[in-house]
Design a protein around this motif. Sequence first.
Motif, PDB file in Angstrom:
ATOM      1  N   GLU A  71       0.788  -1.225   0.000  1.00 14.52           N
ATOM      2  CA  GLU A  71       0.000   0.000   0.000  1.00 14.52           C
ATOM      3  C   GLU A  71       0.824   1.281   0.000  1.00 14.52           C
ATOM      4  N   ALA A  72       2.150   1.167   0.056  1.00 18.71           N
ATOM      5  CA  ALA A  72       2.981   2.377   0.038  1.00 18.71           C
ATOM      6  C   ALA A  72       2.844   3.125  -1.288  1.00 18.71           C
ATOM      7  N   VAL A  73       2.442   2.413  -2.343  1.00 21.26           N
ATOM      8  CA  VAL A  73       2.187   3.033  -3.640  1.00 21.26           C
ATOM      9  C   VAL A  73       0.823   2.557  -4.109  1.00 21.26           C
ATOM     10  N   SER A  74       0.008   3.506  -4.572  1.00 24.28           N
ATOM     11  CA  SER A  74      -1.311   3.152  -5.108  1.00 24.28           C
ATOM     12  C   SER A  74      -1.597   4.047  -6.301  1.00 24.28           C
ATOM     13  N   LEU A  75      -2.577   3.632  -7.079  1.00 19.83           N
ATOM     14  CA  LEU A  75      -3.022   4.431  -8.217  1.00 19.83           C
ATOM     15  C   LEU A  75      -4.371   5.036  -7.857  1.00 19.83           C
ATOM     16  N   LEU A  76      -4.491   6.347  -8.005  1.00 22.47           N
ATOM     17  CA  LEU A  76      -5.701   7.083  -7.645  1.00 22.47           C
ATOM     18  C   LEU A  76      -6.563   7.293  -8.877  1.00 22.47           C
ATOM     19  N   GLU A  83     -19.303   6.269 -11.513  1.00 18.04           N
ATOM     20  CA  GLU A  83     -17.900   5.924 -11.803  1.00 18.04           C
ATOM     21  C   GLU A  83     -17.260   5.228 -10.605  1.00 18.04           C
ATOM     22  N   ILE A  84     -17.521   5.728  -9.408  1.00 20.44           N
ATOM     23  CA  ILE A  84     -16.981   5.075  -8.208  1.00 20.44           C
ATOM     24  C   ILE A  84     -17.449   3.625  -8.163  1.00 20.44           C
ATOM     25  N   ASP A  85     -18.738   3.408  -8.350  1.00 19.69           N
ATOM     26  CA  ASP A  85     -19.296   2.056  -8.300  1.00 19.69           C
ATOM     27  C   ASP A  85     -18.663   1.164  -9.369  1.00 19.69           C
ATOM     28  N   TYR A  86     -18.533   1.686 -10.587  1.00 23.51           N
ATOM     29  CA  TYR A  86     -17.973   0.908 -11.694  1.00 23.51           C
ATOM     30  C   TYR A  86     -16.546   0.464 -11.385  1.00 23.51           C
ATOM     31  N   TYR A  87     -15.659   1.422 -11.073  1.00 22.30           N
ATOM     32  CA  TYR A  87     -14.258   1.067 -10.852  1.00 22.30           C
ATOM     33  C   TYR A  87     -14.077   0.220  -9.601  1.00 22.30           C
ATOM     34  N   PRO A 131     -10.199   0.337   3.575  1.00 15.44           N
ATOM     35  CA  PRO A 131     -10.922   1.501   4.097  1.00 15.44           C
ATOM     36  C   PRO A 131     -10.764   2.730   3.203  1.00 15.44           C
ATOM     37  N   CYS A 132     -11.699   3.645   3.331  1.00 15.43           N
ATOM     38  CA  CYS A 132     -11.589   4.996   2.762  1.00 15.43           C
ATOM     39  C   CYS A 132     -11.403   5.038   1.249  1.00 15.43           C
ATOM     40  N   GLN A 172      -6.921   3.706  -5.237  1.00 14.80           N
ATOM     41  CA  GLN A 172      -7.835   4.574  -4.487  1.00 14.80           C
ATOM     42  C   GLN A 172      -8.927   4.991  -5.468  1.00 14.80           C
ATOM     43  N   VAL A 173     -10.167   4.684  -5.126  1.00 13.89           N
ATOM     44  CA  VAL A 173     -11.303   5.032  -5.975  1.00 13.89           C
ATOM     45  C   VAL A 173     -12.062   6.120  -5.226  1.00 13.89           C
TER      46      VAL A 173
END
Length: 162
Positions: free
Chosen positions: A72-77, A85-89, A101-102, A114-115
Amino acid sequence: MPKITPNLWFDTQGKEAAAFYCSVFPNSKITNVTYYNAAGPRPAGTVLTVEFELDGQPYTALNGGPEFAFNEAVSLLINCADQDEIDYYWTKLSEGGEEGPCGWLKDKYGLSWQVAPGDMADLLNDPDQERAARAMKAMFGMKKIDLAALQAAADDDADAAP
Protein backbone atom coordinates in the motif's frame (compact mmCIF):
# COMPACT_ATOMS: atom_id res chain seq x y z
CA MET A 1 10.71 17.17 -18.72
CA PRO A 2 10.91 13.49 -19.70
CA LYS A 3 7.73 11.42 -19.59
CA ILE A 4 7.34 9.39 -16.40
CA THR A 5 5.99 5.87 -16.84
CA PRO A 6 4.97 3.81 -13.80
CA ASN A 7 6.66 0.41 -13.94
CA LEU A 8 4.68 -2.32 -12.18
CA TRP A 9 6.56 -5.44 -11.05
CA PHE A 10 4.72 -8.74 -11.39
CA ASP A 11 5.91 -12.30 -10.92
CA THR A 12 4.54 -13.80 -14.16
CA GLN A 13 1.13 -12.19 -14.72
CA GLY A 14 2.10 -8.83 -16.26
CA LYS A 15 0.43 -9.48 -19.62
CA GLU A 16 -2.73 -10.81 -17.98
CA ALA A 17 -2.86 -7.81 -15.63
CA ALA A 18 -2.29 -5.32 -18.46
CA ALA A 19 -5.08 -6.91 -20.51
CA PHE A 20 -7.38 -6.76 -17.46
CA TYR A 21 -6.62 -3.08 -16.78
CA CYS A 22 -7.16 -2.25 -20.48
CA SER A 23 -10.57 -3.95 -20.28
CA VAL A 24 -11.56 -1.83 -17.26
CA PHE A 25 -10.46 1.62 -18.43
CA PRO A 26 -11.81 3.22 -21.64
CA ASN A 27 -9.43 4.26 -24.42
CA SER A 28 -6.80 1.78 -23.26
CA LYS A 29 -4.54 -0.62 -25.10
CA ILE A 30 -1.45 -2.80 -24.97
CA THR A 31 1.20 -1.11 -27.10
CA ASN A 32 4.20 -3.47 -26.95
CA VAL A 33 5.30 -6.81 -25.53
CA THR A 34 8.92 -7.94 -25.12
CA TYR A 35 10.08 -11.45 -24.33
CA TYR A 36 12.98 -13.03 -22.49
CA ASN A 37 15.57 -14.51 -24.84
CA ALA A 38 18.38 -17.03 -24.35
CA ALA A 39 20.17 -14.57 -22.03
CA GLY A 40 17.46 -15.29 -19.40
CA PRO A 41 17.07 -15.35 -16.48
CA ARG A 42 13.65 -16.74 -17.37
CA PRO A 43 12.95 -19.20 -20.18
CA ALA A 44 13.30 -17.75 -23.68
CA GLY A 45 9.93 -16.75 -25.10
CA THR A 46 8.26 -15.89 -21.80
CA VAL A 47 6.93 -12.36 -21.39
CA LEU A 48 9.43 -9.85 -19.99
CA THR A 49 7.56 -6.53 -20.28
CA VAL A 50 4.19 -5.29 -21.42
CA GLU A 51 3.77 -1.63 -22.33
CA PHE A 52 0.20 -0.40 -22.12
CA GLU A 53 -1.84 2.78 -21.86
CA LEU A 54 -4.80 3.48 -19.63
CA ASP A 55 -6.67 6.36 -21.26
CA GLY A 56 -3.42 7.75 -22.65
CA GLN A 57 -1.28 7.28 -19.50
CA PRO A 58 1.60 4.88 -20.23
CA TYR A 59 2.51 2.02 -17.89
CA THR A 60 4.91 -0.89 -18.08
CA ALA A 61 4.30 -4.30 -16.53
CA LEU A 62 7.50 -6.22 -15.82
CA ASN A 63 7.49 -9.96 -15.16
CA GLY A 64 10.49 -9.78 -12.86
CA GLY A 65 9.84 -12.73 -10.57
CA PRO A 66 8.55 -13.33 -7.07
CA GLU A 67 11.21 -11.27 -5.26
CA PHE A 68 9.02 -8.17 -4.90
CA ALA A 69 5.32 -7.70 -4.21
CA PHE A 70 3.04 -4.69 -4.24
CA ASN A 71 2.12 -2.99 -0.99
CA GLU A 72 0.00 0.00 0.00
CA ALA A 73 2.98 2.38 0.04
CA VAL A 74 2.19 3.03 -3.64
CA SER A 75 -1.31 3.15 -5.11
CA LEU A 76 -3.02 4.43 -8.22
CA LEU A 77 -5.70 7.08 -7.65
CA ILE A 78 -8.80 7.19 -9.83
CA ASN A 79 -10.48 10.60 -9.60
CA CYS A 80 -14.13 9.75 -10.32
CA ALA A 81 -16.71 12.22 -11.59
CA ASP A 82 -19.70 10.72 -9.76
CA GLN A 83 -21.07 7.75 -7.82
CA ASP A 84 -21.62 5.74 -11.00
CA GLU A 85 -17.90 5.92 -11.80
CA ILE A 86 -16.98 5.08 -8.21
CA ASP A 87 -19.30 2.06 -8.30
CA TYR A 88 -17.97 0.91 -11.69
CA TYR A 89 -14.26 1.07 -10.85
CA TRP A 90 -14.77 -0.27 -7.34
CA THR A 91 -16.69 -3.29 -8.62
CA LYS A 92 -14.30 -4.08 -11.48
CA LEU A 93 -11.05 -3.60 -9.59
CA SER A 94 -12.04 -5.20 -6.27
CA GLU A 95 -13.34 -8.40 -7.89
CA GLY A 96 -11.00 -11.15 -6.75
CA GLY A 97 -9.05 -8.66 -4.63
CA GLU A 98 -9.79 -7.09 -1.27
CA GLU A 99 -11.65 -4.00 -0.15
CA GLY A 100 -9.89 -1.59 2.15
CA PRO A 101 -10.92 1.50 4.10
CA CYS A 102 -11.59 5.00 2.76
CA GLY A 103 -11.92 4.11 -0.91
CA TRP A 104 -8.80 1.92 -1.06
CA LEU A 105 -8.72 -1.57 -2.54
CA LYS A 106 -6.25 -4.16 -3.75
CA ASP A 107 -7.00 -5.78 -7.09
CA LYS A 108 -6.57 -9.50 -7.79
CA TYR A 109 -2.90 -8.85 -8.66
CA GLY A 110 -2.20 -7.10 -5.34
CA LEU A 111 -1.96 -3.57 -6.80
CA SER A 112 -3.50 -0.88 -4.58
CA TRP A 113 -6.00 1.61 -5.96
CA GLN A 114 -7.83 4.57 -4.49
CA VAL A 115 -11.30 5.03 -5.98
CA ALA A 116 -12.45 8.48 -4.92
CA PRO A 117 -14.45 11.47 -6.08
CA GLY A 118 -12.35 13.99 -7.96
CA ASP A 119 -13.48 16.77 -5.64
CA MET A 120 -12.74 14.89 -2.38
CA ALA A 121 -9.97 17.36 -1.44
CA ASP A 122 -12.41 20.26 -1.73
CA LEU A 123 -14.74 18.64 0.78
CA LEU A 124 -11.96 17.63 3.19
CA ASN A 125 -10.42 21.13 2.94
CA ASP A 126 -13.72 22.96 3.35
CA PRO A 127 -13.19 26.38 5.01
CA ASP A 128 -15.82 25.29 7.55
CA GLN A 129 -13.56 23.03 9.64
CA GLU A 130 -16.47 21.32 11.38
CA ARG A 131 -18.02 20.44 8.02
CA ALA A 132 -14.67 19.07 6.81
CA ALA A 133 -14.27 17.04 10.02
CA ARG A 134 -17.74 15.51 9.65
CA ALA A 135 -16.93 14.50 6.07
CA MET A 136 -13.58 13.01 7.09
CA LYS A 137 -15.14 11.08 9.97
CA ALA A 138 -17.75 9.65 7.60
CA MET A 139 -15.05 8.72 5.07
CA PHE A 140 -13.08 6.84 7.74
CA GLY A 141 -16.17 4.67 8.33
CA MET A 142 -16.49 3.67 4.67
CA LYS A 143 -14.90 1.13 2.42
CA LYS A 144 -16.27 2.17 -0.99
CA ILE A 145 -16.94 5.91 -0.96
CA ASP A 146 -20.65 6.76 -0.82
CA LEU A 147 -20.96 10.32 -2.10
CA ALA A 148 -24.50 10.87 -0.78
CA ALA A 149 -23.54 9.70 2.71
CA LEU A 150 -20.36 11.77 2.62
CA GLN A 151 -22.24 14.89 1.58
CA ALA A 152 -24.97 14.27 4.16
CA ALA A 153 -22.38 13.87 6.90
CA ALA A 154 -20.67 17.10 5.84
CA ASP A 155 -24.03 18.85 5.92
CA ASP A 156 -24.68 17.37 9.39
CA ASP A 157 -27.64 15.24 8.35
CA ALA A 158 -28.51 12.93 11.25
CA ASP A 159 -29.19 10.10 8.75
CA ALA A 160 -25.69 10.28 7.28
CA ALA A 161 -24.27 7.12 8.84
CA PRO A 162 -22.23 5.20 6.24
